[in-house]
Motif scaffolding. Sequence first.
Motif, PDB file in Angstrom:
ATOM      1  N   ASP B  15       0.569  -1.150   0.166  1.00  0.00           N
ATOM      2  CA  ASP B  15      -0.181  -0.146   0.144  1.00  0.00           C
ATOM      3  C   ASP B  15       0.789   1.166   0.101  1.00  0.00           C
ATOM      4  O   ASP B  15       0.372   2.385   0.380  1.00  0.00           O
ATOM      5  N   ASP B  18       3.460   4.607  -4.010  1.00  0.00           N
ATOM      6  CA  ASP B  18       3.397   5.888  -4.296  1.00  0.00           C
ATOM      7  C   ASP B  18       4.397   6.931  -3.761  1.00  0.00           C
ATOM      8  O   ASP B  18       4.011   7.999  -3.524  1.00  0.00           O
ATOM      9  N   ASP B  20       7.036   9.336  -2.141  1.00  0.00           N
ATOM     10  CA  ASP B  20       7.461  10.473  -2.994  1.00  0.00           C
ATOM     11  C   ASP B  20       9.068  10.205  -3.167  1.00  0.00           C
ATOM     12  O   ASP B  20       9.695   9.527  -2.533  1.00  0.00           O
ATOM     13  N   ALA B 102       8.424  17.363   9.510  1.00  0.00           N
ATOM     14  CA  ALA B 102       7.144  17.566   8.877  1.00  0.00           C
ATOM     15  C   ALA B 102       6.839  16.561   7.719  1.00  0.00           C
ATOM     16  O   ALA B 102       5.525  16.315   7.389  1.00  0.00           O
ATOM     17  N   ARG B 105       5.076  13.550   9.311  1.00  0.00           N
ATOM     18  CA  ARG B 105       3.677  13.874   9.610  1.00  0.00           C
ATOM     19  C   ARG B 105       2.737  14.107   8.472  1.00  0.00           C
ATOM     20  O   ARG B 105       1.617  13.577   8.537  1.00  0.00           O
ATOM     21  N   ALA B 106       3.070  14.876   7.387  1.00  0.00           N
ATOM     22  CA  ALA B 106       2.364  15.012   6.171  1.00  0.00           C
ATOM     23  C   ALA B 106       2.052  13.533   5.672  1.00  0.00           C
ATOM     24  O   ALA B 106       0.926  13.258   5.199  1.00  0.00           O
ATOM     25  N   ARG B 107       2.946  12.796   5.459  1.00  0.00           N
ATOM     26  CA  ARG B 107       2.842  11.524   4.854  1.00  0.00           C
ATOM     27  C   ARG B 107       1.850  10.539   5.650  1.00  0.00           C
ATOM     28  O   ARG B 107       0.947  10.026   5.040  1.00  0.00           O
ATOM     29  N   ALA B 109      -0.477  11.687   7.767  1.00  0.00           N
ATOM     30  CA  ALA B 109      -1.974  12.183   7.731  1.00  0.00           C
ATOM     31  C   ALA B 109      -2.603  11.762   6.205  1.00  0.00           C
ATOM     32  O   ALA B 109      -3.542  11.614   6.205  1.00  0.00           O
ATOM     33  N   LEU B 110      -1.651  12.177   5.117  1.00  0.00           N
ATOM     34  CA  LEU B 110      -2.055  11.912   3.843  1.00  0.00           C
ATOM     35  C   LEU B 110      -2.811  10.395   3.673  1.00  0.00           C
ATOM     36  O   LEU B 110      -3.793   9.995   3.078  1.00  0.00           O
ATOM     37  N   ASP B 111      -1.772   9.406   4.129  1.00  0.00           N
ATOM     38  CA  ASP B 111      -2.297   8.095   4.321  1.00  0.00           C
ATOM     39  C   ASP B 111      -3.506   8.002   4.991  1.00  0.00           C
ATOM     40  O   ASP B 111      -4.429   7.158   4.383  1.00  0.00           O
ATOM     41  N   GLN B 112      -3.776   8.707   6.153  1.00  0.00           N
ATOM     42  CA  GLN B 112      -5.102   8.345   6.825  1.00  0.00           C
ATOM     43  C   GLN B 112      -6.201   8.894   6.001  1.00  0.00           C
ATOM     44  O   GLN B 112      -7.362   8.393   6.087  1.00  0.00           O
ATOM     45  N   LEU B 113      -5.776  10.192   5.410  1.00  0.00           N
ATOM     46  CA  LEU B 113      -6.900  10.682   4.635  1.00  0.00           C
ATOM     47  C   LEU B 113      -7.132   9.871   3.250  1.00  0.00           C
ATOM     48  O   LEU B 113      -8.320   9.764   3.058  1.00  0.00           O
ATOM     49  N   GLU B 114      -6.132   9.217   2.785  1.00  0.00           N
ATOM     50  CA  GLU B 114      -6.376   8.433   1.494  1.00  0.00           C
ATOM     51  C   GLU B 114      -7.433   7.319   1.970  1.00  0.00           C
ATOM     52  O   GLU B 114      -8.451   6.871   1.206  1.00  0.00           O
ATOM     53  N   THR B 115      -7.100   6.807   3.273  1.00  0.00           N
ATOM     54  CA  THR B 115      -8.131   5.487   3.795  1.00  0.00           C
ATOM     55  C   THR B 115      -9.317   5.858   3.865  1.00  0.00           C
ATOM     56  O   THR B 115     -10.582   5.698   3.583  1.00  0.00           O
TER      57      THR B 115
END
Lengths: 161, 134
Positions: B15, B18, B20, B102, B105-107, B109-115
Amino acid sequence: MTVIRVDKDVDNLTLTLVAEFDAPIERVWQLWADPRLLERWWGPPTYPATVEVHELAPGGEVSYVLTGPDGEGNRGWWRITAVDPPRSLAFVDGFADRDGTPRAGLPTTTIEVRLGEHEGGTRMEMRSTFASVEHMEQVVDMGGVEGLQRAVGQVDALLAG
Amino acid sequence: MVVDRLAAGANALTDLTDMDEGDEGDEGDEGVDGLFHALADATRRDIVRRCTHGELSVSRLAMAYPMSFAAVQKHVAVLERAGLVTKQRHGREQLVRTVPDAVHRARLALDQLETAWRERVDRMSGLLAPVPTP
């Protein structure tokens, strides 16, 4: 598989998701345009959404409550910036006070949705841009990410085995 | 790219395809492997996020997940080896704190938002499916 692509841009704090549905564009549009349908998918089952105001017109407002397992409601709002049924919708999503008033000073998310006919079905592209890392974390906390609990349960089973 | 270098041993990382570009500069293969492994798990991502704004004890964390204290302790150890959190003994407690970064943390949060969005799309599909005959 419905979700066909996800791009996560760490530098620009943008999440882009492309999904395909085996349904005509008008039906997919209704998932956004009909508040009774919107509230059946916007919040996870543990934080179901209730849509109270729903005005899909430029400058229009949508207001909603996500009710958590403890009965506490997290209020949010959209301000519509552009709408072109059934092809596109753009709005700003933010947090609200208990009475539904947008909370001043808190960051907001910009969301753009595009729908298009694709091989007899509908393709949806959703782009979500966040103001800051802190803001992304707040959105995660507020929305109650359902999959987390599920994934945690699976990991627990693995560790126990 | 990081993804290419990870491909060989990345059986648990399906999972995270992608991730970065641009991370490879100051981390060796081992460091990157440990980091990716540490972040490939939803509980560990959540621990890192929770301990970003202040220290939390392992026992406090254990209350947040449907798993044992020992299981949470194992997760914390993986995160500690990857350099994502630090652990300090304070009396009888072990306090966990996320190493500020940072990009991590960004990664997360983005993983959780993707979920969250994948689940939304699942629910949308469910609403579009033909009504089953009873």
